[in-house]
Design an enzyme around this catalytic site. Sequence first.
Site, PDB file in Angstrom:
ATOM      1  N   THR A   1      68.629  38.546 -11.151  1.00 40.09           N
ATOM      2  CA  THR A   1      68.564  39.848 -10.483  1.00 40.09           C
ATOM      3  C   THR A   1      67.712  39.739  -9.220  1.00 40.09           C
ATOM      4  O   THR A   1      67.332  38.636  -8.804  1.00 40.09           O
ATOM      5  CB  THR A   1      68.137  40.964 -11.474  1.00 40.09           C
TER       6      THR A   1
ATOM      7  N   LYS B   1      69.812  36.869  -6.125  1.00 40.51           N
ATOM      8  CA  LYS B   1      71.270  36.783  -6.305  1.00 40.51           C
ATOM      9  C   LYS B   1      71.966  35.941  -5.228  1.00 40.51           C
ATOM     10  O   LYS B   1      73.043  35.423  -5.467  1.00 40.51           O
ATOM     11  CB  LYS B   1      71.894  38.180  -6.361  1.00 40.51           C
TER      12      LYS B   1
ATOM     13  N   ALA C   1      75.850  49.144   2.168  1.00 39.25           N
ATOM     14  CA  ALA C   1      76.457  47.848   2.466  1.00 39.25           C
ATOM     15  C   ALA C   1      75.499  46.718   2.099  1.00 39.25           C
ATOM     16  O   ALA C   1      75.525  45.647   2.691  1.00 39.25           O
ATOM     17  CB  ALA C   1      76.820  47.776   3.944  1.00 39.25           C
TER      18      ALA C   1
ATOM     19  N   GLY D   1      73.424  44.455  -1.213  1.00 40.32           N
ATOM     20  CA  GLY D   1      73.882  43.579  -2.299  1.00 40.32           C
ATOM     21  C   GLY D   1      74.670  44.319  -3.369  1.00 40.32           C
ATOM     22  O   GLY D   1      75.689  43.808  -3.858  1.00 40.32           O
TER      23      GLY D   1
ATOM     24  N   TYR E   1      71.063  54.409 -12.180  1.00 35.60           N
ATOM     25  CA  TYR E   1      71.275  54.933 -13.524  1.00 35.60           C
ATOM     26  C   TYR E   1      70.315  56.041 -13.927  1.00 35.60           C
ATOM     27  O   TYR E   1      69.691  55.998 -14.957  1.00 35.60           O
ATOM     28  CB  TYR E   1      71.410  53.847 -14.609  1.00 35.60           C
TER      29      TYR E   1
ATOM     30  N   GLY F   1      75.105  55.176 -13.107  1.00 38.33           N
ATOM     31  CA  GLY F   1      75.369  53.748 -13.233  1.00 38.33           C
ATOM     32  C   GLY F   1      75.115  53.101 -14.590  1.00 38.33           C
ATOM     33  O   GLY F   1      75.243  51.879 -14.717  1.00 38.33           O
TER      34      GLY F   1
HETATM   35  P1  ATR Z   1      70.757  46.317  -2.816  1.00 37.61           P
HETATM   36  O1  ATR Z   1      70.865  44.845  -2.907  1.00 37.61           O
HETATM   37  O2  ATR Z   1      70.096  46.954  -4.012  1.00 37.61           O
HETATM   38  O3  ATR Z   1      72.019  46.997  -2.424  1.00 37.61           O
HETATM   39  P2  ATR Z   1      69.754  46.275  -0.115  1.00 37.61           P
HETATM   40  O4  ATR Z   1      70.499  45.048   0.201  1.00 37.61           O
HETATM   41  O5  ATR Z   1      68.371  46.448   0.389  1.00 37.61           O
HETATM   42  O6  ATR Z   1      69.673  46.563  -1.681  1.00 37.61           O
HETATM   43  O7  ATR Z   1      70.637  47.509   0.383  1.00 37.61           O
HETATM   44  C1  ATR Z   1      70.269  48.772   0.198  1.00 37.61           C
HETATM   45  C2  ATR Z   1      71.307  49.717   0.772  1.00 37.61           C
HETATM   46  O8  ATR Z   1      70.732  51.011   0.799  1.00 37.61           O
HETATM   47  C3  ATR Z   1      71.719  49.406   2.213  1.00 37.61           C
HETATM   48  O9  ATR Z   1      73.029  49.840   2.436  1.00 37.61           O
HETATM   49  C4  ATR Z   1      70.707  50.238   2.988  1.00 37.61           C
HETATM   50  O10 ATR Z   1      71.115  50.576   4.277  1.00 37.61           O
HETATM   51  P3  ATR Z   1      70.817  49.586   5.522  1.00 37.61           P
HETATM   52  O11 ATR Z   1      71.873  48.527   5.459  1.00 37.61           O
HETATM   53  O12 ATR Z   1      70.904  50.434   6.706  1.00 37.61           O
HETATM   54  O13 ATR Z   1      69.433  49.027   5.291  1.00 37.61           O
HETATM   55  C5  ATR Z   1      70.691  51.472   2.140  1.00 37.61           C
HETATM   56  N1  ATR Z   1      69.473  52.259   2.351  1.00 37.61           N
HETATM   57  C6  ATR Z   1      68.213  51.913   2.000  1.00 37.61           C
HETATM   58  N2  ATR Z   1      67.352  52.905   2.330  1.00 37.61           N
HETATM   59  C7  ATR Z   1      68.101  53.887   2.930  1.00 37.61           C
HETATM   60  C8  ATR Z   1      67.803  55.175   3.472  1.00 37.61           C
HETATM   61  N3  ATR Z   1      66.565  55.664   3.485  1.00 37.61           N
HETATM   62  N4  ATR Z   1      68.823  55.899   3.973  1.00 37.61           N
HETATM   63  C9  ATR Z   1      70.080  55.431   3.961  1.00 37.61           C
HETATM   64  N5  ATR Z   1      70.432  54.221   3.447  1.00 37.61           N
HETATM   65  C10 ATR Z   1      69.458  53.463   2.943  1.00 37.61           C
END
Ligand code: ATR
Length: 285
Positions: free
Chosen positions: A67, A71, A133, A135, A233, A252
């Site tokens: 996790t 990953k 977008a 992980g 979740y 979730g």
């Molecule tokens: P994970 O692997 O859990 O998906 P991540 O790779 O950090 O975590 O991605 C988090 C997602 O949440 C991304 O799509 C991120 O948007 P960005 O690509 O612009 O970083 C989104 N995200 C995180 N905080 C956000 C916020 N405050 N508002 C909108 N989108 C957010």
Amino acid sequence: MNCEDLKKYQYAVIGDPISHSKSPQMQNAAFEFHDLGRPYGKIQVKTDELADFVAYARENMRGFNVTVPHKQSIIQFIDNFTEIGKLCNSINTVRIENGNLYGTSTDGEGLAKAVEGHFGMKAENLKITFAGAGGAAQSGVWFFVYKGAKKINICNRTLEKAQQMSDALKKAFPALETEVCLMSDFEKMQSFIADSDLFIQATSVGLKDDDPPPFDPAVLDANKNICVYDLIYKETKILKYCREKNIRCADGSNMLLGQGAAAFKFWTKLEAPENIMKQALEELK
Ligand code: ATR
């Protein structure tokens, strides 16, 4: 990394942080069902300890889950990939055979199974809008496309990341219809949702109780038949909005179960007793 802990287990979930993980209870319930004891633990592995963990696991373990934050970084150690593991560029499950590491991703399968269970939808020909977008979105998107989804729209705070994912999808699956927009672009999101069967909330926003919604949930009103799945979740603001507006939705929890059941089968080739695994998760609530 706690080496004493390591010696106790043939299987484990690794990550950092890891104390919150519910996988041991869920997986050990499945192992016990097959009279295989409780061989699954959780091990905190920091990024600079990953290579040492893998070297140990090759010789002493039978499999593990991966996790956050490993990953992607685990990929350099994998000897063989399943097709979906290679495609989605994210590995959450590893089987060890004769010192070789076989890697796959069961996250997308878990998500698709949850969506089918809640809404009766199969991946084939599905039109889906994703928010996020990162992980979590990545493994879901690739699994649905691999299984024949027709259209994938990606809305993200950072447009470039959505565009990169969309370009990679189009390259691998030229027949796929795919578009992107900024998550702040209300009208574009509305048009995506109006033409989708399913909406998947895959940002990390909502993990904390006081998180605001990552986008204006009123966009969901664009399609009264839309089904909304939130990868988080617990009851997020998006899910709360859906319930108030009678929009079909689910959190979730069942994805965790689905990815765990698929991982159990990948390691043991035995049937995963999903009801028992689900019960073990519910006992933790
Ligand atoms: P994970 O692997 O859990 O998906 P991540 O790779 O950090 O975590 O991605 C988090 C997602 O949440 C991304 O799509 C991120 O948007 P960005 O690509 O612009 O970083 C989104 N995200 C995180 N905080 C956000 C916020 N405050 N508002 C909108 N989108 C957010």
